[in-house]
Motif scaffolding. Structure first.
Motif, short mmCIF file in Angstrom:
data_model
loop_
_atom_site.label_atom_id
_atom_site.label_comp_id
_atom_site.label_asym_id
_atom_site.label_seq_id
_atom_site.Cartn_x
_atom_site.Cartn_y
_atom_site.Cartn_z
N MET A 1 16.13 3.29 48.55
CA MET A 1 15.70 4.58 49.06
C MET A 1 16.47 4.90 50.33
O MET A 1 16.52 4.08 51.25
CB MET A 1 14.19 4.55 49.34
CG MET A 1 13.65 5.79 50.01
SD MET A 1 13.68 7.25 48.96
CE MET A 1 12.55 6.74 47.68
N GLU A 2 17.08 6.07 50.37
CA GLU A 2 17.82 6.49 51.56
C GLU A 2 17.81 8.01 51.65
O GLU A 2 18.01 8.70 50.65
CB GLU A 2 19.26 5.97 51.50
CG GLU A 2 20.03 6.21 52.80
CD GLU A 2 21.36 5.47 52.82
OE1 GLU A 2 21.58 4.68 53.75
OE2 GLU A 2 22.17 5.69 51.90
N LEU A 3 17.57 8.50 52.85
CA LEU A 3 17.64 9.93 53.13
C LEU A 3 18.98 10.21 53.78
O LEU A 3 19.27 9.69 54.87
CB LEU A 3 16.50 10.34 54.06
CG LEU A 3 16.55 11.76 54.63
CD1 LEU A 3 16.50 12.81 53.53
CD2 LEU A 3 15.41 11.98 55.64
N PHE B 1 23.08 12.69 59.29
CA PHE B 1 22.48 11.38 59.59
C PHE B 1 22.00 10.77 58.28
O PHE B 1 21.90 11.44 57.24
CB PHE B 1 21.32 11.50 60.58
CG PHE B 1 20.17 12.35 60.12
CD1 PHE B 1 19.19 11.86 59.27
CD2 PHE B 1 20.07 13.67 60.55
CE1 PHE B 1 18.13 12.65 58.86
CE2 PHE B 1 19.02 14.48 60.13
CZ PHE B 1 18.05 13.97 59.28
N SER B 2 21.68 9.49 58.34
CA SER B 2 21.08 8.80 57.20
C SER B 2 19.99 7.87 57.70
O SER B 2 20.08 7.32 58.81
CB SER B 2 22.13 8.01 56.41
OG SER B 2 22.69 6.99 57.21
N VAL B 3 18.95 7.74 56.90
CA VAL B 3 17.84 6.84 57.20
C VAL B 3 17.55 6.03 55.95
O VAL B 3 17.31 6.60 54.88
CB VAL B 3 16.57 7.60 57.63
CG1 VAL B 3 15.55 6.63 58.22
CG2 VAL B 3 16.88 8.70 58.63
N SER B 4 17.60 4.72 56.06
CA SER B 4 17.38 3.84 54.92
C SER B 4 15.95 3.34 54.88
O SER B 4 15.20 3.45 55.87
CB SER B 4 18.33 2.65 54.97
OG SER B 4 19.67 3.08 54.92
N ALA B 5 15.55 2.79 53.75
CA ALA B 5 14.23 2.18 53.61
C ALA B 5 14.01 1.15 54.71
O ALA B 5 14.90 0.36 55.03
CB ALA B 5 14.11 1.52 52.24
N GLY B 6 12.83 1.20 55.33
CA GLY B 6 12.52 0.28 56.42
C GLY B 6 12.95 0.77 57.79
O GLY B 6 12.76 0.06 58.77
N GLU B 7 13.50 1.99 57.85
CA GLU B 7 14.00 2.52 59.12
C GLU B 7 13.22 3.76 59.54
O GLU B 7 12.69 4.49 58.71
CB GLU B 7 15.48 2.90 59.02
CG GLU B 7 16.42 1.73 58.88
CD GLU B 7 17.88 2.17 58.91
OE1 GLU B 7 18.72 1.35 59.30
OE2 GLU B 7 18.17 3.33 58.54
N ALA B 8 13.21 4.00 60.87
CA ALA B 8 12.64 5.21 61.43
C ALA B 8 13.69 5.86 62.32
O ALA B 8 14.39 5.17 63.07
CB ALA B 8 11.38 4.92 62.23
N LEU B 9 13.80 7.18 62.24
CA LEU B 9 14.72 7.94 63.08
C LEU B 9 13.92 8.98 63.85
O LEU B 9 13.14 9.74 63.26
CB LEU B 9 15.78 8.63 62.24
CG LEU B 9 16.81 9.48 63.00
CD1 LEU B 9 17.68 8.59 63.89
CD2 LEU B 9 17.68 10.29 62.04
#
Length: 205
Positions: A1-3, A23-31
């Motif tokens: 999963m990635e935004l 930008f990108s945000v991957s599973a397990g990450e917060a931005l």
């Protein structure tokens, strides 16, 4: 999963406010999005969540994967805490509301009408909705408004649990959440250029 967000441009009231946002945000990450009031953070989050169209750019994730919480708590005043959460659990087909009640310490308020809650309690209930959606991507606009320090810590704990379960979070906030692991993106470099006189097509000539 990635935004993944690429070269996104967004407008408020027809006026461009941000451009070239990537930008990108991957599973397990917060931005965490940061920037002065009025810089376009809310507009960007609403666009990512599919609540308004982008001027240009690409959002590389289906909207059905996202749950959005804005300035409104999204609760029904005449329903109890239990009934509010169960409604959303039924809408999203997730069933149980127990994890949401525990995450935001709502068990003691479970039968109280939402309209009788304090501002902070209403906010906790509104944020508990995110847990019952079961959606992997949380998009949150100033989530800790009206929360005291203990409730902010509850929220941070809920986010950590969400990330540990493979979810991801995109947030705009001025408050230190204690989430040292969260990345920060400054919105100021993406401020849209002011339109030139030619962009008005001579409307005032």
């Amino acid at each position: 999963m990635e935004l993944n967000v690429s070269e996104l441009a967004v407008a408020r009231g027809g006026v461009p406010v941000l451009e070239g946002v990537s930008f990108s945000v991957s599973a397990g990450e917060a931005l965490v999005l940061r920037g002065p009031n009025g810089c376009g953070k809310t507009t960007l989050l609403r666009t990512v969540a599919g609540l308004q169209p982008a001027l240009s750019g690409v959002i590389g994730l289906e909207r059905e994967a996202m749950a959005y919480a804005g300035h409104s708590d999204g609760i029904k005043a005449v329903l109890s805490v239990r009934e509010n959460l169960q409604f959303w659990a039924d809408v999203f087909g997730t069933g149980t509301i127990d994890p949401a009640l525990a995450a935001f310490d709502l068990h003691g308020l479970i039968d109280r009408p939402a309209g009788a809650l304090s501002a902070g309690q209403k906010r906790r209930l509104g944020l508990a909705r995110m847990v019952v959606t079961g959606r992997p991507v949380w998009v949150l606009d100033e989530p800790t408004v009206s929360l005291d320090m203990d409730a902010v810590a509850m929220f941070a704990g809920a986010v950590r649990t969400h990330l540990a379960g493979g979810g991801l979070a995109l947030m705009a906030t001025h408050i230190d959440l204690g989430l040292d692991e969260a990345r920060v993106l400054d919105m100021r470099p993406f401020k849209a250029k002011a339109p030139s006189i030619d962009d008005f097509d001579g409307a005032f000539l």
